[in-house]
Design a protein around this motif. Structure first.
Motif, PDB file in Angstrom:
ATOM      1  N   ARG A   1     -10.040  89.256  85.296  1.00 56.24           N
ATOM      2  CA  ARG A   1     -10.824  88.069  85.008  1.00 56.24           C
ATOM      3  C   ARG A   1     -12.210  88.103  85.648  1.00 56.24           C
ATOM      4  N   SER A   2     -12.257  88.277  86.952  1.00 54.72           N
ATOM      5  CA  SER A   2     -13.554  88.137  87.626  1.00 54.72           C
ATOM      6  C   SER A   2     -14.144  89.497  87.968  1.00 54.72           C
ATOM      7  N   ALA A   3     -15.459  89.529  88.020  1.00 54.63           N
ATOM      8  CA  ALA A   3     -16.178  90.751  88.382  1.00 54.63           C
ATOM      9  C   ALA A   3     -15.846  91.151  89.813  1.00 54.63           C
ATOM     10  N   ILE A   4     -15.596  90.165  90.657  1.00 56.29           N
ATOM     11  CA  ILE A   4     -15.312  90.423  92.073  1.00 56.29           C
ATOM     12  C   ILE A   4     -14.009  91.206  92.214  1.00 56.29           C
ATOM     13  N   SER A   5     -12.960  90.754  91.551  1.00 56.55           N
ATOM     14  CA  SER A   5     -11.662  91.436  91.671  1.00 56.55           C
ATOM     15  C   SER A   5     -11.710  92.818  91.038  1.00 56.55           C
ATOM     16  N   LYS A   6     -12.430  92.950  89.916  1.00 51.31           N
ATOM     17  CA  LYS A   6     -12.542  94.259  89.264  1.00 51.31           C
ATOM     18  C   LYS A   6     -13.252  95.259  90.160  1.00 51.31           C
ATOM     19  N   LEU A   7     -14.376  94.835  90.756  1.00 51.80           N
ATOM     20  CA  LEU A   7     -15.148  95.717  91.633  1.00 51.80           C
ATOM     21  C   LEU A   7     -14.358  96.055  92.902  1.00 51.80           C
ATOM     22  N   THR A   8     -13.656  95.058  93.437  1.00 48.92           N
ATOM     23  CA  THR A   8     -12.818  95.283  94.620  1.00 48.92           C
ATOM     24  C   THR A   8     -11.771  96.351  94.349  1.00 48.92           C
ATOM     25  N   ASN A   9     -11.031  96.193  93.260  1.00 43.07           N
ATOM     26  CA  ASN A   9      -9.958  97.134  92.940  1.00 43.07           C
ATOM     27  C   ASN A   9     -10.497  98.531  92.659  1.00 43.07           C
ATOM     28  N   GLU A  10     -11.653  98.609  91.987  1.00 40.97           N
ATOM     29  CA  GLU A  10     -12.232  99.930  91.685  1.00 40.97           C
ATOM     30  C   GLU A  10     -12.683 100.636  92.962  1.00 40.97           C
ATOM     31  N   LEU A  11     -13.295  99.894  93.890  1.00 39.61           N
ATOM     32  CA  LEU A  11     -13.744 100.501  95.146  1.00 39.61           C
ATOM     33  C   LEU A  11     -12.557 100.955  96.002  1.00 39.61           C
ATOM     34  N   ILE A  12     -11.497 100.150  96.032  1.00 38.65           N
ATOM     35  CA  ILE A  12     -10.305 100.533  96.797  1.00 38.65           C
ATOM     36  C   ILE A  12      -9.663 101.775  96.176  1.00 38.65           C
ATOM     37  N   ASP A  13      -9.583 101.804  94.832  1.00 36.41           N
ATOM     38  CA  ASP A  13      -9.036 102.980  94.147  1.00 36.41           C
ATOM     39  C   ASP A  13      -9.876 104.223  94.415  1.00 36.41           C
ATOM     40  N   ALA A  14     -11.195 104.062  94.373  1.00 38.74           N
ATOM     41  CA  ALA A  14     -12.086 105.210  94.599  1.00 38.74           C
ATOM     42  C   ALA A  14     -11.957 105.731  96.027  1.00 38.74           C
ATOM     43  N   SER A  15     -11.739 104.838  96.977  1.00 36.53           N
ATOM     44  CA  SER A  15     -11.573 105.293  98.360  1.00 36.53           C
ATOM     45  C   SER A  15     -10.247 106.034  98.546  1.00 36.53           C
ATOM     46  N   LYS A  16      -9.268 105.749  97.669  1.00 36.30           N
ATOM     47  CA  LYS A  16      -7.977 106.448  97.713  1.00 36.30           C
ATOM     48  C   LYS A  16      -7.949 107.659  96.773  1.00 36.30           C
ATOM     49  N   LYS A  17      -9.086 107.982  96.168  1.00 30.70           N
ATOM     50  CA  LYS A  17      -9.249 109.101  95.233  1.00 30.70           C
ATOM     51  C   LYS A  17      -8.409 108.935  93.966  1.00 30.70           C
ATOM     52  N   THR A  18      -8.348 107.690  93.465  1.00 30.49           N
ATOM     53  CA  THR A  18      -7.755 107.418  92.162  1.00 30.49           C
ATOM     54  C   THR A  18      -8.747 106.550  91.398  1.00 30.49           C
ATOM     55  N   GLY A  19      -8.432 106.204  90.176  1.00 27.65           N
ATOM     56  CA  GLY A  19      -9.284 105.296  89.427  1.00 27.65           C
ATOM     57  C   GLY A  19     -10.173 106.003  88.415  1.00 27.65           C
ATOM     58  N   SER A  20     -10.846 105.211  87.600  1.00 27.91           N
ATOM     59  CA  SER A  20     -11.654 105.728  86.492  1.00 27.91           C
ATOM     60  C   SER A  20     -12.903 106.462  86.955  1.00 27.91           C
ATOM     61  N   ALA A  21     -13.515 106.001  88.035  1.00 25.92           N
ATOM     62  CA  ALA A  21     -14.738 106.644  88.527  1.00 25.92           C
ATOM     63  C   ALA A  21     -14.430 108.058  89.019  1.00 25.92           C
ATOM     64  N   ILE A  22     -13.291 108.243  89.677  1.00 34.49           N
ATOM     65  CA  ILE A  22     -12.883 109.565  90.147  1.00 34.49           C
ATOM     66  C   ILE A  22     -12.573 110.462  88.944  1.00 34.49           C
ATOM     67  N   LYS A  23     -11.967 109.863  87.909  1.00 35.62           N
ATOM     68  CA  LYS A  23     -11.665 110.611  86.696  1.00 35.62           C
ATOM     69  C   LYS A  23     -12.954 111.123  86.041  1.00 35.62           C
ATOM     70  N   LYS A  24     -13.989 110.277  86.053  1.00 30.32           N
ATOM     71  CA  LYS A  24     -15.294 110.653  85.496  1.00 30.32           C
ATOM     72  C   LYS A  24     -15.899 111.814  86.284  1.00 30.32           C
ATOM     73  N   ARG A  25     -15.821 111.742  87.623  1.00 30.16           N
ATOM     74  CA  ARG A  25     -16.345 112.819  88.469  1.00 30.16           C
ATOM     75  C   ARG A  25     -15.615 114.138  88.190  1.00 30.16           C
ATOM     76  N   ASP A  26     -14.289 114.068  88.069  1.00 27.83           N
ATOM     77  CA  ASP A  26     -13.504 115.272  87.787  1.00 27.83           C
ATOM     78  C   ASP A  26     -13.855 115.857  86.419  1.00 27.83           C
ATOM     79  N   GLU A  27     -14.108 114.966  85.458  1.00 28.76           N
ATOM     80  CA  GLU A  27     -14.496 115.402  84.111  1.00 28.76           C
ATOM     81  C   GLU A  27     -15.829 116.155  84.142  1.00 28.76           C
ATOM     82  N   VAL A  28     -16.794 115.634  84.905  1.00 25.91           N
ATOM     83  CA  VAL A  28     -18.103 116.276  85.030  1.00 25.91           C
ATOM     84  C   VAL A  28     -17.959 117.631  85.715  1.00 25.91           C
ATOM     85  N   HIS A  29     -17.128 117.695  86.759  1.00 19.12           N
ATOM     86  CA  HIS A  29     -16.896 118.960  87.459  1.00 19.12           C
ATOM     87  C   HIS A  29     -16.231 119.986  86.545  1.00 19.12           C
TER      88      HIS A  29
END
Length: 156
Positions: A114-142
């Motif tokens: 629902r909110s931008a705050i919760s989405k950004l929070t969850n994405e940052l926590i996932d990225a710090s644990k090396k999971t999530g869509s942003a990490i997937k994008k980095r792996d794809e580029v590599h």
């Protein structure tokens, strides 16, 4: 793009609450239509939620997330003799940070919720644990850079 001279690098001032340039960069990318106070509100509430959920310093979690998402290599199209090759290039640190911020925000905006705050929070926590869509994008580029390693001789 001007052909006269290189644009001067602008120095971003750190934010007032955390005294971090990285937070300022995030705020500037969260901001839409010049509404900076709303962007600050979103980012600061995100940091509060990160502190609640992880029970760690939110700045450390955020910096860890950006460090994990930051790419080391990327591919750029280079035309040689009528055909375009995807040439792998090393990414300098500033560009890597900018790409990481862009990928985290894009992944957060594409997330369900629902909110931008919760989405950004969850994405940052996932990225710090090396999971999530942003990490997937980095792996794809590599992976793309690894697959096109043969064209590294066309570096410019």
């Amino acid at each position: 793009m001007s052909r006269r001279r290189r644009a001067k690098k602008r120095i971003i001032s750190p934010d007032s609450l955390y005294d971090s340039r990285l937070i300022s960069m995030l705020v500037n990318r969260v901001m839409k239509d010049g509404k900076k106070s709303l962007a600050y509100k979103i980012v600061y509430q995100t940091m509060d939620q990160i502190a609640e959920k992880t029970e760690q310093d939110p700045i450390q979690v955020f910096e860890e997330a950006i460090r994990n998402v930051k790419p080391l290599v990327e591919v750029k199209a280079r035309r040689v003799g009528g055909s375009a090759y995807q040439v792998p290039l090393e990414v300098n640190t500033e560009r890597g940070t900018v790409l990481a911020l862009q990928w985290v925000l894009t992944a957060a905006r594409n997330r369900s919720g629902r909110s931008a705050i919760s989405k950004l929070t969850n994405e940052l926590i996932d990225a710090s644990k090396k999971t999530g869509s942003a990490i997937k994008k980095r792996d794809e580029v590599h992976r793309m850079a690894e697959a096109n390693k043969a064209f590294a001789k066309f570096r410019f």
